[in-house]
Design an enzyme around this catalytic site. Structure first.
Site, short mmCIF file in Angstrom:
data_model
loop_
_atom_site.label_atom_id
_atom_site.label_comp_id
_atom_site.label_asym_id
_atom_site.label_seq_id
_atom_site.Cartn_x
_atom_site.Cartn_y
_atom_site.Cartn_z
N HIS A 1 1.80 4.42 -2.92
CA HIS A 1 1.86 5.89 -2.80
C HIS A 1 3.24 6.40 -3.21
CE1 HIS A 1 -1.98 6.54 -0.97
NE2 HIS A 1 -1.70 5.90 0.15
N HIS B 1 0.82 -1.21 0.00
CA HIS B 1 0.00 0.00 0.00
C HIS B 1 0.86 1.26 0.00
CE1 HIS B 1 -3.75 2.24 1.12
NE2 HIS B 1 -2.85 3.08 1.61
N GLU B 2 1.76 1.36 0.97
CA GLU B 2 2.55 2.58 1.10
C GLU B 2 3.55 2.75 -0.06
OE1 GLU B 2 1.56 4.74 3.01
OE2 GLU B 2 0.34 3.57 4.40
#
Length: 620
Positions: A416, A412-413
């Site tokens: 980003h 997820h990170e």
């Protein structure tokens, strides 16, 4: 500020449980952790002296802005010079701010680091004040003159979309005197949220409850999240009652806080001549209220799969009656095998190979080149986020503990982070950031691809059941639940715009009816849940939560498209990551192959929910 400093805000959901400091106990000190697992902030500033040098340089730049006050309209070269000065200042500010705050997050007890962050915050306020005249002065310029300036000074042409987007706000921009009054009212407008935050975080006292081991513990919002997932029904029931009975004692005060917040939304929307507070909230990203309505209506029209899942939950838990306190207990135990950080990174790399060799090579670079702060240490900020400063590589903060959830957090990170890497590399500063509407798309696409990879390679029913249930819970809490939140906000703002008061009883009745509609007849919707609206901090940032729904739906469609179509879809997706905010969010997504003005992405997500639900039923 005209171009903003939103790129300096960590990309994370607005969850107050992510704020604060980890309790100091048996955690290692930071200097005890292998440097391979620490981020390299020296890639931003090699020493404190270089940070100080930039800090004082920026302070010296501030008086130069006065040269452009009242003069931006005089010539093309003056306008360009003013914009370039602001960009230069914001780029330096971004580096100063990111470095200082991330340094403070390494150990929240480090007073020197906290002082550095406070100095950066104060300088940011000064810079914001110094450039506050840009927007009103540019909006006072004739659009024909701006076009003439762009023809005369070719370097201004890069700002074409920037000017176009800014001019959209002209009908909603008031006179300089009125704008100053509205600006001064900002602190008052934030009062309801500030009061709510202080009241719920500092003043409310929850009762003592008993955990699974018979220990008496003082209940809190954070402990509630753990207790409501307990396999012991008495524990979760006691936690549920303790939390909601406490909120219910203050229902009138909490209704007044929320009502004041809604009144503020309506005041600003009417002051700026919008047709509604919903239109005012969506206008900055050029989103039509019809998109918001479509999200709520599509989910409302497709609640049957959620009802089936609730029924399955009742059957699996073998309960004569499913209660609201039973919604969060896991139906399948998480695999107990501890996953090393290196193993997790390798699985993420394999799971994201459908995004292409270049994407995977950037991911490897991030894993090996000091982008990530991996493990917990004494005083380290909890949670996880990604942060980027223009001109440096992105950074990721983790608190890795070896679980499957932690592995998904990496994906997820880094979604980003690589979105930031692409947009910063391929866009000039003015467009290098991306909107909040798009922010969760890249991160959730990574999660979706990783989940499909794990499902494809799972060999044991227990592991597959866990992954299927993980997917169902993600969609339940991110799509269905957030759509219910969006539904509530639409109702409450509409009521007050019609002059109807938002009393505690009215708010609780709305919430009760929404829970009955969304969760269906297989669960007993008791009246304690009626007060749940009072504990949702998101409601103090009106019409924000629907972006979780659109982000998840867009990511589902994109991930399925990439797996189904291969290289063409992969290429489109990488182009999406490169766009930053160089066009409107809906247009950027449309070019990637997702039309969020239609219900199809949501229907794709609901179809995935149905598919995984059917498979889970077959395996149980």
């Amino acid at each position: 500020m005209v171009m903003g400093l939103t790129k300096n805000v960590p990309f994370m959901k607005k969850d107050p449980s992510n704020d604060g400091v980890l309790p100091i106990g048996s955690l290692p000190r930071r200097d005890e952790i292998d440097r391979r697992y620490l981020w390299k902030l020296e890639d931003i500033y090699s020493s404190s002296e270089s940070w100080e040098k930039d800090f004082y340089h920026l302070e010296e730049m501030l008086p130069r802005f006065s040269e452009f006050r009242g003069a931006l309209h005089l010539s093309a070269s003056t306008l360009l010079g003013g914009l370039r000065l602001m960009e230069d200042a914001e780029i330096i500010m971004g580096k100063l701010y990111a470095y200082a705050v991330m340094r403070s997050h390494e150990d929240m007890a480090n007073k020197a680091a906290q002082a550095l962050a406070e100095r950066a915050e104060l300088l940011l306020v000064k810079l914001s004040a110094a450039v506050s005249f840009y927007t009103p002065e540019i909006l006072e310029m004739d659009e024909i003159k701006i076009r003439e300036f762009m023809e005369e000074e070719k370097e201004l042409q890069i700002y074409r979309f920037f000017f176009e987007d800014l001019m959209r706000s002209r009908p909603h921009t008031l006179s300089s005197v009125e704008e100053e009054l509205l600006a001064r009212s900002g602190e008052i407008a934030r009062a309801p949220e500030n009061i709510f935050s202080l009241f719920t975080n500092a003043d409310i006292k929850f009762p003592t409850v008993t955990d699974e081991d018979g220990n008496a513990i003082e209940l809190s919002e954070e402990r509630y999240i753990r207790l409501i997932r307990s396999q012991n029904r008495n524990v979760r029931h006691e936690a549920y009652e303790g939390l909601f009975r406490t909120y219910d004692q203050y229902q009138n005060s909490l209704a007044a806080m929320y009502g004041a917040s809604v009144k503020g939304d309506i005041f600003y929307s009417r002051s700026r001549k919008y047709n509604s507070s919903l239109e005012a909230a969506l206008h900055p990203e050029n989103i039509s209220p019809s998109v918001y309505d479509m999200v709520v209506d599509t989910v409302r029209d497709n609640l049957e799969p959620l009802h089936e899942y609730v029924q399955l939950r009742k059957e699996v838990l073998a309960l004569p009656e499913l209660a609201m306190c039973d919604l969060y207990v896991p139906l399948v135990d998480e695999p107990q095998k501890e996953i090393s950080y290196e193993e997790a990174c390798n699985v993420v790399l394999d799971g994201l190979r459908p995004l292409g060799e270049e994407y995977v090579s950037i991911l490897k670079e991030g894993f090996l080149s000091g982008w990530i702060d991996v493990y917990e240490n004494e005083g380290k900020r909890k949670g996880a986020y990604s942060w980027g400063s223009y001109g440096t590589h992105p950074y990721v903060l983790l608190n890795y503990n070896g679980t499957i959830h932690d592995m998904f957090t990496i994906a997820h990170e880094m979604g980003h982070a690589i979105h930031t890497w692409y947009s910063h590399k391929h866009q000039p500063y003015v467009y290098a950031d991306y909107t909040i509407f798009l922010a969760e798309v890249a991160s959730t696409t990574n999660e979706a691809l990783l989940l499909q990879f794990l499902l494809k390679n799972s060999r044991k029913d227990a592991e597959r059941l866990y992954l299927l249930n993980y997917s169902l819970e993600q969609i339940r809490t991110t799509v269905y639940r957030q759509a219910m939140f969006a539904d509530f906000e639409k109702m409450t703002h509409s009521m007050m715009e019609k002059g109807e008061p938002l009393t505690a009883d009215r708010l609780s009745n709305i919430w009760h009816e929404l829970n009955e509609a969304y969760y269906g007849s297989h669960i007993s919707v008791d009246h304690l849940i009626d007060i749940e609206w009072a504990r949702i901090p998101h409601f103090y940032s009106a019409f924000y939560v629907y972006k979780y729904v659109t982000g998840y739906a867009a990511a589902t469609s994109l991930s399925q498209k990439i797996l189904r179509e291969g290289k063409d879809a992969q290429r489109q997706y990488i182009e999406f990551l490169k766009k930053g905010r160089s066009a409107y969010s809906l247009n950027i997504l449309n070019e990637a192959g997702v039309d969020m003005t239609t219900s199809q992405p949501l229907l794709d997500t609901i179809a995935l929910f149905k598919k995984n639900l059917m498979e889970m039923k077959s395996l149980l």
